[in-house]
Design a protein around this motif. Structure first.
Motif, PDB file in Angstrom:
ATOM      1  N   ASN A 107       0.498  -1.210  -0.052  1.00 62.24           N
ATOM      2  CA  ASN A 107      -0.111  -0.017  -0.058  1.00 62.24           C
ATOM      3  C   ASN A 107       0.851   1.191   0.092  1.00 62.24           C
ATOM      4  O   ASN A 107       1.357   1.686   1.112  1.00 62.24           O
ATOM      5  N   ALA A 108       0.936   1.925  -1.253  1.00 58.00           N
ATOM      6  CA  ALA A 108       1.923   2.804  -1.426  1.00 58.00           C
ATOM      7  C   ALA A 108       1.522   4.372  -0.890  1.00 58.00           C
ATOM      8  O   ALA A 108       2.187   5.255  -0.626  1.00 58.00           O
ATOM      9  N   GLY A 109       0.023   4.373  -0.666  1.00 59.97           N
ATOM     10  CA  GLY A 109      -0.576   5.486  -0.168  1.00 59.97           C
ATOM     11  C   GLY A 109      -0.815   6.420  -1.507  1.00 59.97           C
ATOM     12  O   GLY A 109      -1.239   5.983  -2.478  1.00 59.97           O
ATOM     13  N   CYS A 154      -0.603  12.275  -9.997  1.00 62.72           N
ATOM     14  CA  CYS A 154      -1.041  11.701  -8.672  1.00 62.72           C
ATOM     15  C   CYS A 154      -1.633  10.574  -8.759  1.00 62.72           C
ATOM     16  O   CYS A 154      -2.434  10.295  -9.735  1.00 62.72           O
ATOM     17  N   ALA A 155      -0.996   9.435  -8.045  1.00 57.05           N
ATOM     18  CA  ALA A 155      -1.969   8.203  -8.054  1.00 57.05           C
ATOM     19  C   ALA A 155      -2.153   7.955  -6.425  1.00 57.05           C
ATOM     20  O   ALA A 155      -1.052   7.917  -5.754  1.00 57.05           O
ATOM     21  N   GLN A 156      -3.137   7.148  -6.071  1.00 51.63           N
ATOM     22  CA  GLN A 156      -3.220   6.585  -5.033  1.00 51.63           C
ATOM     23  C   GLN A 156      -3.959   5.321  -4.968  1.00 51.63           C
ATOM     24  O   GLN A 156      -4.815   5.178  -5.907  1.00 51.63           O
ATOM     25  N   ASP A 157      -3.820   4.677  -4.025  1.00 52.02           N
ATOM     26  CA  ASP A 157      -4.048   3.055  -4.106  1.00 52.02           C
ATOM     27  C   ASP A 157      -5.051   2.729  -2.867  1.00 52.02           C
ATOM     28  O   ASP A 157      -5.085   1.658  -2.445  1.00 52.02           O
ATOM     29  N   PHE A 169       1.429  19.745  -3.886  1.00 50.49           N
ATOM     30  CA  PHE A 169       1.051  18.554  -3.304  1.00 50.49           C
ATOM     31  C   PHE A 169      -0.467  17.959  -4.003  1.00 50.49           C
ATOM     32  O   PHE A 169      -1.207  18.881  -4.248  1.00 50.49           O
ATOM     33  N   CYS A 170      -0.495  16.680  -3.892  1.00 52.93           N
ATOM     34  CA  CYS A 170      -1.553  15.912  -4.162  1.00 52.93           C
ATOM     35  C   CYS A 170      -2.123  15.213  -3.010  1.00 52.93           C
ATOM     36  O   CYS A 170      -1.309  14.882  -1.946  1.00 52.93           O
ATOM     37  N   ALA A 171      -3.630  15.235  -2.765  1.00 45.60           N
ATOM     38  CA  ALA A 171      -4.202  14.785  -1.625  1.00 45.60           C
ATOM     39  C   ALA A 171      -5.423  13.785  -2.173  1.00 45.60           C
ATOM     40  O   ALA A 171      -5.910  13.987  -2.962  1.00 45.60           O
ATOM     41  N   SER A 172      -5.643  12.909  -1.298  1.00 48.77           N
ATOM     42  CA  SER A 172      -7.102  12.024  -1.411  1.00 48.77           C
ATOM     43  C   SER A 172      -7.500  11.871  -0.187  1.00 48.77           C
ATOM     44  O   SER A 172      -6.840  11.795   1.040  1.00 48.77           O
ATOM     45  N   SER A 173      -8.832  11.507  -0.240  1.00 51.92           N
ATOM     46  CA  SER A 173      -9.752  11.176   0.890  1.00 51.92           C
ATOM     47  C   SER A 173     -11.117  10.696   0.605  1.00 51.92           C
ATOM     48  O   SER A 173     -11.317  10.671  -0.839  1.00 51.92           O
TER      49      SER A 173
END
Lengths: 118, 112
Positions: free
Chosen positions: A1-3, A23-26, A90-94
């Motif tokens: 899980n890289a976040g 930006c990539a989120q897993d 910065f990239c973010a996710s939620s």
């Protein structure tokens, strides 16, 4: 899980050049965001996305475009870079979707991209 | 327009001291408030998130409080350590649920 991961980590552009930040989120998050951080000004929201195929303007959207063709990726584009766009991005996710309503929770941030425009 | 202010801008304390960081916001109609930590050259790490209906949250040596009516939040750090040295950011999310406004941060230095 890289976040949340961001590519590239550093970049130097000349005025007028174009580039795309990835930006990539897993974490299967619904929402994704792009911020810029400048000294003494905190973070400011550029664009955000509430789901695959959707985007919306944030606080400082001018000069940037975004796309979210896949749920896990959020791209930030600079069509014609200007020195005023020198910043750390910065990239973010939620937000993990539960039932019929997305659940808006903690934002997770990537490590940032340091961009210099000469 | 929501504005978030953090005072002080910088703080230096000796190891072991208890300390309070302050965050104030101008519009009390918020969805939640989040405290982050940022180390130099790094991204942000979430410390605590307080929903608008909550008064406080605790995690280890950290305690964050929220008073919506007065537009204030505090982050209390107990028994500070040199490893706590970082910039602490407060962020307020509006009731629409997606736009987040950040304060400029408080730079904390804990001396050994």
């Amino acid at each position: 899980n890289a976040g949340v991961t961001q590519t590239p980590k550093f970049r130097v552009l000349k005025t007028g050049q174009s580039m795309t930040l990835l930006c990539a989120q897993d974490m299967n998050h619904e929402y994704m965001y792009w911020y810029r951080q400048d000294p003494g000004m905190g973070l400011r929201l550029i664009h955000y996305s509430v789901g695959e195929g959707t985007t919306a303007k944030g606080e400082v959207p001018d000069g940037y475009n975004v796309s979210r063709l896949k749920k896990q990726n959020f791209l930030l584009g600079l069509e014609s870079a200007a020195p005023s766009q020198t910043s750390v991005y910065f990239c973010a996710s939620s937000g993990i979707k539960r039932g019929a309503l997305p659940y808006t929770d903690t934002q997770y941030f990537g490590p940032g991209t340091r961009l210099t425009v000469l | 327009k929501q504005e978030v202010t953090q005072i002080p801008a910088a703080l230096s304390v000796p190891e072991g001291e208890n300390l309070v960081l302050n965050c104030s916001f101008t519009d009390s109609a918020i969805y939640n408030l989040q405290w982050f930590r940022q180390d130099p050259g790094k991204g942000l790490t979430s410390l605590l998130l307080i929903q608008s209906s909550q008064r406080e949250q605790t995690s280890g040596r950290l305690n964050a409080s929220l008073d919506k009516s007065s537009g204030r939040s505090t982050l209390y750090i107990a028994a500070s350590q040199p490893g706590d040295s970082a910039t602490y950011l407060c962020a307020v999310r509006d009731t629409g649920g997606f736009k987040t406004i950040f304060g400029a941060g408080t730079r904390l230095f804990v001396k050994a």
